[in-house]
Design an enzyme around this catalytic site. Structure first.
Site, short mmCIF file in Angstrom:
data_model
loop_
_atom_site.label_atom_id
_atom_site.label_comp_id
_atom_site.label_asym_id
_atom_site.label_seq_id
_atom_site.Cartn_x
_atom_site.Cartn_y
_atom_site.Cartn_z
N GLY A 63 0.83 -1.20 0.00
CA GLY A 63 0.00 0.00 0.00
C GLY A 63 0.86 1.24 0.00
N ASN A 64 0.30 2.35 0.42
CA ASN A 64 1.06 3.59 0.52
C ASN A 64 0.53 4.41 1.68
OD1 ASN A 64 -1.11 5.45 -0.56
ND2 ASN A 64 -0.85 4.10 -2.34
N ARG A 65 1.11 5.59 1.90
CA ARG A 65 0.84 6.37 3.09
C ARG A 65 -0.35 7.32 2.98
NH1 ARG A 65 5.19 5.97 6.59
NH2 ARG A 65 7.11 5.13 5.69
N SER A 66 -1.07 7.28 1.89
CA SER A 66 -2.20 8.21 1.73
C SER A 66 -3.23 8.02 2.84
CB SER A 66 -2.86 7.99 0.37
OG SER A 66 -4.04 8.76 0.27
N ALA A 104 -4.46 7.70 -4.33
CA ALA A 104 -3.07 7.27 -4.55
C ALA A 104 -3.11 5.79 -4.91
CB ALA A 104 -2.24 7.52 -3.30
#
Length: 206
Positions: free
Chosen positions: A21-24, A87
C-alpha cells in the site's frame, strides 16, 4: 452536476495477511468531496481503505484494490466531472492464497502493472467534461506533473509536493497545472485547498 471523486490508497494483497500500500490518509480527497457537496454538487466518493468517516449526503463506495476502484469509477459514469485524487498503487503482486512462510529464502514476488484509472477515464467513451488528475512528487514537481497531464490526456493536474511528508497532516501544498496555466496555491489547509478547487471548477463551467 455530478462529480466523482476518488480518494485514499489502494491495498494490493500479497497473501491473506500481507499487502502493498502507501501512506495516503485520504484526507485531501475527502475534503474535496465534502466541499463539492456543500457547494451543491451531486458527489460520489470512491475511497480506498482509510480511517475516515462517511460524509453526509455523499454517495460512498469503499474498495481495496486498484482493479476494484476502476470498476466502481466506470460504474459511476456518466458524470460531468471526475477528480482522481486516490493514490492508486502502480503494481499488484501475484496473490498467494496461503500465507507465505519465511525460512526458505527471500520470497520471489511477481508484479503486474495495475490499470491506469486516470488515463482510462480520460479516453473513455463516457469521458466527463472535466477530468482532474493528481500527481504526488518528491522531486521535479512541475516537470513531472506537466508530463503526466499530457501523458494521461486529462484536463487539469493538481501537483502535490510530498517531499516534506504531508501524509496524514491537515495541510498541503499543491500546484494547479492546466494546458494554459500553472498556479502555486502555496501551503494551506486541505479544507482551504478543497474550497479553492471548487471555486476553480465553478469558474470553468461559467
Amino acid at each position: 452536476m455530478k462529480v466523482v471523486v476518488t480518494a485514499g490508497p489502494t491495498h494490493e494483497p500479497i497473501d491473506p495477511v500481507r499487502l502493498i500500500g502507501n501512506r495516503s490518509s485520504g484526507k485531501q480527497g475527502y475534503a474535496i468531496a465534502k466541499a463539492l457537496q456543500e457547494a451543491g454538487y451531486n458527489v460520489s466518493l470512491i475511497s480506498g481503505p482509510t480511517c475516515l468517516k462517511d460524509i453526509n449526503a455523499v454517495k460512498m463506495t469503499r474498495i481495496e484494490t486498484a482493479k476494484q476502484m476502476l470498476i466502481e469509477v466506470q460504474n459511476a459514469l456518466p458524470a460531468d466531472i471526475i477528480i482522481c485524487w486516490a493514490a492508486v498503487a502502480d503494481w499488484a503482486p501475484e496473490y498467494s492464497p496461503q500465507k507465505i512462510k519465511k525460512g526458505s529464502g527471500d520470497p520471489q514476488i511477481t508484479f503486474t502493472e495495475n490499470p491506469d484509472i486516470l488515463k482510462t477515464i480520460s479516453n473513455h467513451k463516457q469521458r466527463p467534461k472535466l477530468v482532474i488528475g493528481f500527481a504526488a512528487e518528491t522531486q521535479n514537481l512541475i516537470e513531472n506533473a506537466t508530463a503526466k497531464l499530457h501523458k494521461k490526456s486529462c484536463d487539469w493536474i493538481l501537483a502535490n509536493d510530498v517531499s516534506e511528508n504531508v501524509f496524514g497532516t491537515d495541510e498541503n501544498h499543491v500546484y494547479l497545472i492546466t494546458k494554459s496555466k500553472q498556479e502555486d496555491w502555496r501551503a494551506m489547509s486541505k479544507a482551504e485547498i478543497a474550497q479553492k478547487l471548487v471555486a476553480e471548477i465553478k469558474d470553468y463551467f461559467k
